[in-house]
Enzyme design. Structure first.
Site, short mmCIF file in Angstrom:
data_model
loop_
_atom_site.label_atom_id
_atom_site.label_comp_id
_atom_site.label_asym_id
_atom_site.label_seq_id
_atom_site.Cartn_x
_atom_site.Cartn_y
_atom_site.Cartn_z
N ASN A 92 0.83 -1.20 0.00
CA ASN A 92 0.00 0.00 0.00
C ASN A 92 0.86 1.25 0.00
O ASN A 92 1.98 1.25 0.54
CB ASN A 92 -0.92 0.02 1.23
CG ASN A 92 -1.86 -1.18 1.24
OD1 ASN A 92 -2.11 -1.80 0.18
ND2 ASN A 92 -2.34 -1.55 2.41
N HIS A 109 6.12 -0.56 -2.64
CA HIS A 109 5.62 0.08 -3.86
C HIS A 109 5.58 1.59 -3.74
O HIS A 109 4.89 2.25 -4.51
CB HIS A 109 4.23 -0.46 -4.20
CG HIS A 109 4.26 -1.89 -4.67
ND1 HIS A 109 3.14 -2.69 -4.66
CD2 HIS A 109 5.27 -2.66 -5.14
CE1 HIS A 109 3.48 -3.89 -5.13
NE2 HIS A 109 4.76 -3.90 -5.41
C1 BV8 Z 1 8.27 -5.79 -11.67
C2 BV8 Z 1 1.56 1.03 -6.67
C3 BV8 Z 1 10.23 -6.26 -12.83
C4 BV8 Z 1 0.74 1.72 -7.70
C5 BV8 Z 1 1.45 -1.21 -7.49
C6 BV8 Z 1 4.53 -6.93 -18.18
C7 BV8 Z 1 5.38 -5.84 -18.14
C8 BV8 Z 1 6.03 -5.46 -16.97
C9 BV8 Z 1 5.82 -6.17 -15.79
C10 BV8 Z 1 4.95 -7.24 -15.85
C11 BV8 Z 1 4.32 -7.64 -17.01
N1 BV8 Z 1 3.55 -8.71 -16.72
C12 BV8 Z 1 3.68 -9.03 -15.41
C13 BV8 Z 1 4.54 -8.15 -14.88
C14 BV8 Z 1 4.96 -8.08 -13.49
C15 BV8 Z 1 4.01 -7.09 -12.82
C16 BV8 Z 1 2.77 -7.84 -12.43
O1 BV8 Z 1 2.82 -8.65 -11.51
N2 BV8 Z 1 1.65 -7.56 -13.15
C17 BV8 Z 1 0.40 -8.23 -12.85
C18 BV8 Z 1 -0.76 -7.30 -13.23
C19 BV8 Z 1 0.36 -9.55 -13.62
N3 BV8 Z 1 4.71 -6.58 -11.66
C20 BV8 Z 1 5.42 -5.44 -11.78
O2 BV8 Z 1 5.44 -4.75 -12.77
C21 BV8 Z 1 6.27 -5.11 -10.56
N4 BV8 Z 1 7.60 -4.87 -11.02
O3 BV8 Z 1 7.86 -6.89 -11.93
O4 BV8 Z 1 9.50 -5.35 -12.03
C22 BV8 Z 1 11.54 -5.68 -13.03
C23 BV8 Z 1 12.62 -6.54 -12.97
C24 BV8 Z 1 13.85 -6.03 -13.16
C25 BV8 Z 1 14.02 -4.67 -13.40
C26 BV8 Z 1 12.93 -3.82 -13.44
C27 BV8 Z 1 11.66 -4.33 -13.25
C28 BV8 Z 1 5.82 -3.83 -9.90
C29 BV8 Z 1 4.40 -3.99 -9.41
C30 BV8 Z 1 4.06 -2.76 -8.57
C31 BV8 Z 1 2.95 -1.99 -9.25
N5 BV8 Z 1 2.45 -0.99 -8.30
N6 BV8 Z 1 1.09 -0.31 -6.56
C32 BV8 Z 1 -0.41 2.42 -7.05
O5 BV8 Z 1 -0.73 2.13 -5.87
O6 BV8 Z 1 -1.01 3.24 -7.76
S1 BV8 Z 1 0.64 -2.69 -7.57
C33 BV8 Z 1 -0.85 -2.60 -6.75
O7 BV8 Z 1 -1.66 -3.70 -7.15
C34 BV8 Z 1 -0.73 -2.84 -5.28
O8 BV8 Z 1 0.37 -2.16 -4.73
C35 BV8 Z 1 -0.64 -4.31 -5.13
O9 BV8 Z 1 0.70 -4.74 -5.22
C36 BV8 Z 1 -1.31 -4.82 -6.38
C37 BV8 Z 1 -2.52 -5.66 -6.06
O10 BV8 Z 1 -3.24 -4.93 -5.20
P1 BV8 Z 1 -3.77 -5.56 -3.79
O11 BV8 Z 1 -3.08 -4.78 -2.73
O12 BV8 Z 1 -3.67 -7.03 -3.74
O13 BV8 Z 1 -5.25 -5.12 -3.93
P2 BV8 Z 1 -6.35 -5.82 -4.78
O14 BV8 Z 1 -7.43 -4.82 -4.98
O15 BV8 Z 1 -5.77 -6.52 -5.97
O16 BV8 Z 1 -6.86 -6.94 -3.77
C38 BV8 Z 1 -7.42 -6.55 -2.54
C39 BV8 Z 1 -7.63 -7.82 -1.75
O17 BV8 Z 1 -8.15 -7.45 -0.47
C40 BV8 Z 1 -8.65 -8.73 -2.39
O18 BV8 Z 1 -8.16 -10.07 -2.34
C41 BV8 Z 1 -9.90 -8.58 -1.52
O19 BV8 Z 1 -10.60 -9.80 -1.39
C42 BV8 Z 1 -9.28 -8.23 -0.19
N7 BV8 Z 1 -10.15 -7.39 0.66
C43 BV8 Z 1 -11.04 -6.42 0.27
N8 BV8 Z 1 -11.62 -5.91 1.37
C44 BV8 Z 1 -11.10 -6.55 2.45
C45 BV8 Z 1 -10.17 -7.49 2.01
N9 BV8 Z 1 -9.48 -8.28 2.84
C46 BV8 Z 1 -9.73 -8.14 4.17
N10 BV8 Z 1 -10.63 -7.26 4.67
C47 BV8 Z 1 -11.32 -6.46 3.85
N11 BV8 Z 1 -12.20 -5.59 4.35
#
Ligand code: BV8
Length: 234
Positions: A92, A109
């Site tokens: 977060n 992040h």
């Molecule tokens: C990297 C900041 C490599 C932004 C975030 C193609 C090109 C480039 C990269 C990639 C690619 N394909 C895949 C990748 C890797 C990519 C990736 O994983 N993509 C995904 C979409 C497949 N990852 C990256 O790019 C990372 N970097 O790989 O670098 C590299 C290597 C060498 C050199 C250079 C680079 C960087 C990823 C970081 C991106 N930034 N955040 C912003 O905030 O604006 S990511 C952002 O989404 C979050 O930070 C978090 O990490 C991610 C998922 O979010 P969650 O926190 O899980 O939230 P979400 O809504 O998804 O889920 C919420 C959960 O809570 C749910 O399960 C829900 O059920 C639950 N919930 C809801 N309410 C409650 C609850 N639980 C309990 N109680 C409640 N009340």
């Protein structure tokens, strides 16, 4: 649970959901009809800087109107009272863990309340908007961007995270969908390194199957109960 000394906790947007901060999946993960993945990228910032700056200005302002919830408070209590090693690795970019009083927090992040100068590389605390291209507090250049790790960018302090995972006896994932790497892979790293693994989430995450134990429900209920359990066996 065998004797636990060192704990690593990974939190995601679900831990801030009950504070009124949208998760990435709320509203289908859209903002102004753009997929968040398409706005939170360096390419988007080059293509349409105003769109990206408006996205972050809106969220930076919004988090300053929110308050920590019982899950943040419980994790801060654990941080204060836990005698062993403890690290809260958060995906977060809000500051609710810190505002609840947690100290051992690592923002992998980045943070909404920091800006990063692309001219002099300085990082500064920032609470206002960036849309008007203000000057960097250090060098004066109008070259500030959100200090946020975008998709395709390397998360922060990965060496510290892996060092903590190597020492961990327990890895707990709270409020994350397990959709984004490398964070989503930490549970596997932790298992391979011998830690017990626990998921606390509203619903099964994409990585639920990798956890020794998974509890489902709202973080504001699950986290305080779990913290009581862990502190009781200190
Ligand atoms: C990297 C900041 C490599 C932004 C975030 C193609 C090109 C480039 C990269 C990639 C690619 N394909 C895949 C990748 C890797 C990519 C990736 O994983 N993509 C995904 C979409 C497949 N990852 C990256 O790019 C990372 N970097 O790989 O670098 C590299 C290597 C060498 C050199 C250079 C680079 C960087 C990823 C970081 C991106 N930034 N955040 C912003 O905030 O604006 S990511 C952002 O989404 C979050 O930070 C978090 O990490 C991610 C998922 O979010 P969650 O926190 O899980 O939230 P979400 O809504 O998804 O889920 C919420 C959960 O809570 C749910 O399960 C829900 O059920 C639950 N919930 C809801 N309410 C409650 C609850 N639980 C309990 N109680 C409640 N009340």
């Amino acid at each position: 649970m065998t004797s636990i000394r060192n704990i690593v906790i990974l939190t995601g947007a679900g831990v801030s959901a009950e504070s009124g901060i949208d998760t990435f999946r709320d509203g289908g993960g859209l903002w102004e009809q753009h997929r968040v993945e398409d706005v939170a990228t360096p390419e988007a910032f080059v293509r349409d800087p105003d769109l990206v700056l408006r996205f972050y200005d809106m969220r930076r302002a919004a988090i300053q109107t929110k308050a920590p919830n019982a899950a943040h408070d419980a994790l801060a209590r654990l941080d204060r009272e836990w005698p062993g090693e403890l690290l809260i690795v958060t995906q977060n970019v809000d500051d609710l863990h810190e505002r609840a009083g947690a100290r051992r927090v690592l923002h992998m992040h980045g943070e909404h309340l920091n800006v990063w100068c692309t001219a002099c590389d300085a990082r500064s605390r920032w609470t206002g908007p960036l849309i008007h291209r203000p000057g960097c507090p250090e060098c004066g250049e109008a070259a500030l961007r959100p200090d946020i790790v975008w998709f395709g960018e390397m998360p922060y302090r990965m060496d510290e995270i892996f060092a903590a995972l190597e020492e961990a006896d327990l890895f707990v994932s709270i409020g994350t969908s397990g959709a984004v790497y490398p964070a989503a892979g930490f549970v596997r790293n932790a298992r391979e390194l011998g830690a017990q693994t626990l998921e606390l989430n509203l619903e099964p995450s994409q990585g639920s199957g990798w956890f020794d134990e998974a509890r489902h429900g709202p973080a504001s209920e699950l986290v305080p109960a779990w913290v009581d359990e862990v502190l009781a066996q200190r």
